[in-house]
Design a protein around this motif. Sequence first.
Motif, PDB file in Angstrom:
ATOM      1  N   THR A   1      12.138  -2.994 -10.563  1.00 34.33           N
ATOM      2  CA  THR A   1      12.992  -1.831 -10.788  1.00 34.33           C
ATOM      3  C   THR A   1      12.805  -0.735  -9.746  1.00 34.33           C
ATOM      4  N   ALA A   2      11.745  -0.833  -8.924  1.00 38.01           N
ATOM      5  CA  ALA A   2      11.497   0.208  -7.930  1.00 38.01           C
ATOM      6  C   ALA A   2      10.576  -0.314  -6.845  1.00 38.01           C
ATOM      7  N   ASN A   3      10.601   0.341  -5.710  1.00 35.16           N
ATOM      8  CA  ASN A   3       9.650   0.096  -4.626  1.00 35.16           C
ATOM      9  C   ASN A   3       8.639   1.238  -4.612  1.00 35.16           C
ATOM     10  N   HIS A   4       7.379   0.890  -4.456  1.00 39.78           N
ATOM     11  CA  HIS A   4       6.317   1.892  -4.534  1.00 39.78           C
ATOM     12  C   HIS A   4       5.470   1.848  -3.260  1.00 39.78           C
ATOM     13  N   ALA A   5       5.036   3.020  -2.836  1.00 39.51           N
ATOM     14  CA  ALA A   5       4.055   3.144  -1.760  1.00 39.51           C
ATOM     15  C   ALA A   5       2.925   4.025  -2.265  1.00 39.51           C
ATOM     16  N   ALA A   6       1.685   3.664  -1.942  1.00 43.25           N
ATOM     17  CA  ALA A   6       0.554   4.430  -2.458  1.00 43.25           C
ATOM     18  C   ALA A   6      -0.617   4.387  -1.490  1.00 43.25           C
ATOM     19  N   LEU A   7      -1.436   5.409  -1.562  1.00 40.81           N
ATOM     20  CA  LEU A   7      -2.711   5.434  -0.867  1.00 40.81           C
ATOM     21  C   LEU A   7      -3.823   5.241  -1.887  1.00 40.81           C
ATOM     22  N   ILE A   8      -4.804   4.445  -1.537  1.00 44.89           N
ATOM     23  CA  ILE A   8      -5.991   4.237  -2.374  1.00 44.89           C
ATOM     24  C   ILE A   8      -7.150   4.955  -1.691  1.00 44.89           C
ATOM     25  N   VAL A   9      -7.807   5.861  -2.404  1.00 42.47           N
ATOM     26  CA  VAL A   9      -8.706   6.829  -1.794  1.00 42.47           C
ATOM     27  C   VAL A   9     -10.118   6.662  -2.357  1.00 42.47           C
ATOM     28  N   SER A  10     -11.095   6.747  -1.469  1.00 45.19           N
ATOM     29  CA  SER A  10     -12.496   6.826  -1.882  1.00 45.19           C
ATOM     30  C   SER A  10     -13.090   8.130  -1.378  1.00 45.19           C
ATOM     31  N   ASP A  11     -13.827   8.813  -2.254  1.00 51.15           N
ATOM     32  CA  ASP A  11     -14.493  10.061  -1.873  1.00 51.15           C
ATOM     33  C   ASP A  11     -16.001   9.884  -1.704  1.00 51.15           C
ATOM     34  N   ASP A  12     -16.485   8.636  -1.798  1.00 49.01           N
ATOM     35  CA  ASP A  12     -17.939   8.409  -1.718  1.00 49.01           C
ATOM     36  C   ASP A  12     -18.268   7.242  -0.796  1.00 49.01           C
ATOM     37  N   GLY A  13     -17.492   7.118   0.282  1.00 54.00           N
ATOM     38  CA  GLY A  13     -17.813   6.091   1.268  1.00 54.00           C
ATOM     39  C   GLY A  13     -17.415   4.686   0.859  1.00 54.00           C
ATOM     40  N   GLY A  14     -16.624   4.545  -0.166  1.00 57.07           N
ATOM     41  CA  GLY A  14     -16.132   3.231  -0.541  1.00 57.07           C
ATOM     42  C   GLY A  14     -16.759   2.632  -1.778  1.00 57.07           C
ATOM     43  N   ASP A  15     -17.690   3.356  -2.422  1.00 56.20           N
ATOM     44  CA  ASP A  15     -18.286   2.819  -3.645  1.00 56.20           C
ATOM     45  C   ASP A  15     -17.300   2.829  -4.807  1.00 56.20           C
ATOM     46  N   HIS A  16     -16.455   3.856  -4.855  1.00 52.65           N
ATOM     47  CA  HIS A  16     -15.470   3.966  -5.927  1.00 52.65           C
ATOM     48  C   HIS A  16     -14.114   4.313  -5.324  1.00 52.65           C
ATOM     49  N   TRP A  17     -13.076   3.847  -5.991  1.00 52.54           N
ATOM     50  CA  TRP A  17     -11.723   4.041  -5.459  1.00 52.54           C
ATOM     51  C   TRP A  17     -10.792   4.567  -6.550  1.00 52.54           C
ATOM     52  N   ARG A  18      -9.788   5.321  -6.130  1.00 51.73           N
ATOM     53  CA  ARG A  18      -8.781   5.830  -7.052  1.00 51.73           C
ATOM     54  C   ARG A  18      -7.420   5.809  -6.362  1.00 51.73           C
ATOM     55  N   ILE A  19      -6.373   5.785  -7.179  1.00 49.58           N
ATOM     56  CA  ILE A  19      -5.029   5.889  -6.631  1.00 49.58           C
ATOM     57  C   ILE A  19      -4.768   7.344  -6.251  1.00 49.58           C
ATOM     58  N   GLY A  20      -4.346   7.546  -5.016  1.00 48.20           N
ATOM     59  CA  GLY A  20      -4.038   8.889  -4.543  1.00 48.20           C
ATOM     60  C   GLY A  20      -2.535   9.123  -4.483  1.00 48.20           C
ATOM     61  N   ALA A  21      -2.051   9.464  -3.317  1.00 46.72           N
ATOM     62  CA  ALA A  21      -0.634   9.789  -3.133  1.00 46.72           C
ATOM     63  C   ALA A  21       0.242   8.581  -3.452  1.00 46.72           C
ATOM     64  N   THR A  22       1.331   8.811  -4.171  1.00 49.02           N
ATOM     65  CA  THR A  22       2.281   7.740  -4.487  1.00 49.02           C
ATOM     66  C   THR A  22       3.705   8.231  -4.228  1.00 49.02           C
ATOM     67  N   ASP A  23       4.580   7.279  -3.943  1.00 43.97           N
ATOM     68  CA  ASP A  23       5.995   7.578  -3.749  1.00 43.97           C
ATOM     69  C   ASP A  23       6.778   6.365  -4.222  1.00 43.97           C
ATOM     70  N   SER A  24       7.838   6.572  -4.973  1.00 47.33           N
ATOM     71  CA  SER A  24       8.608   5.475  -5.565  1.00 47.33           C
ATOM     72  C   SER A  24      10.094   5.656  -5.275  1.00 47.33           C
ATOM     73  N   TRP A  25      10.776   4.523  -5.062  1.00 50.65           N
ATOM     74  CA  TRP A  25      12.203   4.503  -4.755  1.00 50.65           C
ATOM     75  C   TRP A  25      12.877   3.505  -5.686  1.00 50.65           C
ATOM     76  N   PRO A  26      13.724   3.968  -6.604  1.00 49.72           N
ATOM     77  CA  PRO A  26      14.327   3.068  -7.592  1.00 49.72           C
ATOM     78  C   PRO A  26      15.291   2.073  -6.954  1.00 49.72           C
ATOM     79  N   ILE A  27      15.391   0.921  -7.586  1.00 53.94           N
ATOM     80  CA  ILE A  27      16.344  -0.113  -7.186  1.00 53.94           C
ATOM     81  C   ILE A  27      17.546  -0.022  -8.121  1.00 53.94           C
ATOM     82  N   ALA A  28      18.726   0.157  -7.544  1.00 54.26           N
ATOM     83  CA  ALA A  28      19.934   0.329  -8.337  1.00 54.26           C
ATOM     84  C   ALA A  28      20.363  -0.985  -8.977  1.00 54.26           C
ATOM     85  N   ASP A  29      21.284  -0.900  -9.924  1.00 52.03           N
ATOM     86  CA  ASP A  29      21.765  -2.093 -10.615  1.00 52.03           C
ATOM     87  C   ASP A  29      22.385  -3.109  -9.668  1.00 52.03           C
ATOM     88  N   ASP A  30      22.958  -2.629  -8.544  1.00 49.01           N
ATOM     89  CA  ASP A  30      23.572  -3.570  -7.600  1.00 49.01           C
ATOM     90  C   ASP A  30      22.576  -4.150  -6.610  1.00 49.01           C
TER      91      ASP A  30
END
Length: 408
Positions: A1-30
Amino acid sequence: TANHAALIVSDDGGDHWRIGATDSWPIADDGTFRQKPSEMTMTEGADGTILVSGREQDGTDLGHRTQAFSRDGGTSFTSPFRALPDLYTPQVQGSTLRLGNRILLACPGDPDRRRTMMVRSSYDGGRTWDSVDRGTVVTTDWSGYSDMVGIGGSAVGLMYEGGAIDARDEIRFARFTEDWLQPRRGPDPTTIDRAPHAPRAAVLGGAGETDGVFGDALEFDGTDDAVRLPYRDRLPLGKKDFTASLWFRYTATTGEQPLLWMGGVGGTQPQVWLRGEPASGRLQALITVRDGASAPRSASVRTTGAYNDGQWHHLALRRGGGQLTLFIDGTSVSTADVPGSVSRNAPFGVHIGQKLDSRAHFTGAIDEVRVYDRALSDAELTGVRTTNAPVTRDTVLWLPMDRVSGSH
């Protein structure tokens, strides 16, 4: 239903990760969508702003590259991804790297096919990019994906797909310094565009003035001369009716002789063009359209002569009333129109005297180039041809081609 782009971010050198910035573009019925940012690469600017540059694949927005920025370390984007209509590249992954006061972008420079690996520069953190004629060519071979890395001092390593036969034949490595890149170039010479609120058009390669039909005209050497219009929202014609009109004079007997090019290039990209094909004994105009999620379709119309007699001739292309009509010196030949947008998905450029992929240039002179986003009447076209009548309503571009300003 949509296309998504996201950044996955670590604040501790890569031990833990979280979803950061996201952007979504809907897909129309056609099945259509505006963008699908993918294969993203990130570069931190001198002020800490992160440039996120991505491949754009099959969205209705113009351009094959899209980008966004983050000013908070990747937690959010400052605004949605924005496609870059006039950055010529095929649908392909690209790479970026900061080098001194530039950010570099490595990707092929052909807007249709994966060939001509090129390094282009931005001097404002990625907000604007050098045009393709200002880039530095790594190879004119087939080429595709790439990555860049600093390798000590001012040196850059570029690893990329390349080959003489196919872009994926080999993995190649190039090493270069900033001195190897094209130096930053000053403004190009320009010529006036009389369309409302239009900036001046760039005159490339040294095209100069010659005698025209109405006042002067511009002469093109067939090598690197062209006129290129800076992108603005008014230029794409979309699904509208339109009329293009110009004068030309040439004697070439071989090669493609591009007169006017608007849109993309290749068999699947929406576009409008008029050109001479002297070896085939004709002039040809073509449109390629996209309509909804259906496959691209094209329609072309041709004359029965090349008109390469060294005399001035008037050429016009009109889309309207279900017909695509080509006029040569007031005589018309028509074919059925194909409904849809002539400016969608693809990189978008407007060139006089040059094919969008820079692989064909016109040899001869061109005068009084006009485009309207409606179908001019027969009477209006006759006035344009016979007296250079100033039809001003619905003007998309109007290049008198009389004067070049600025040094070459």
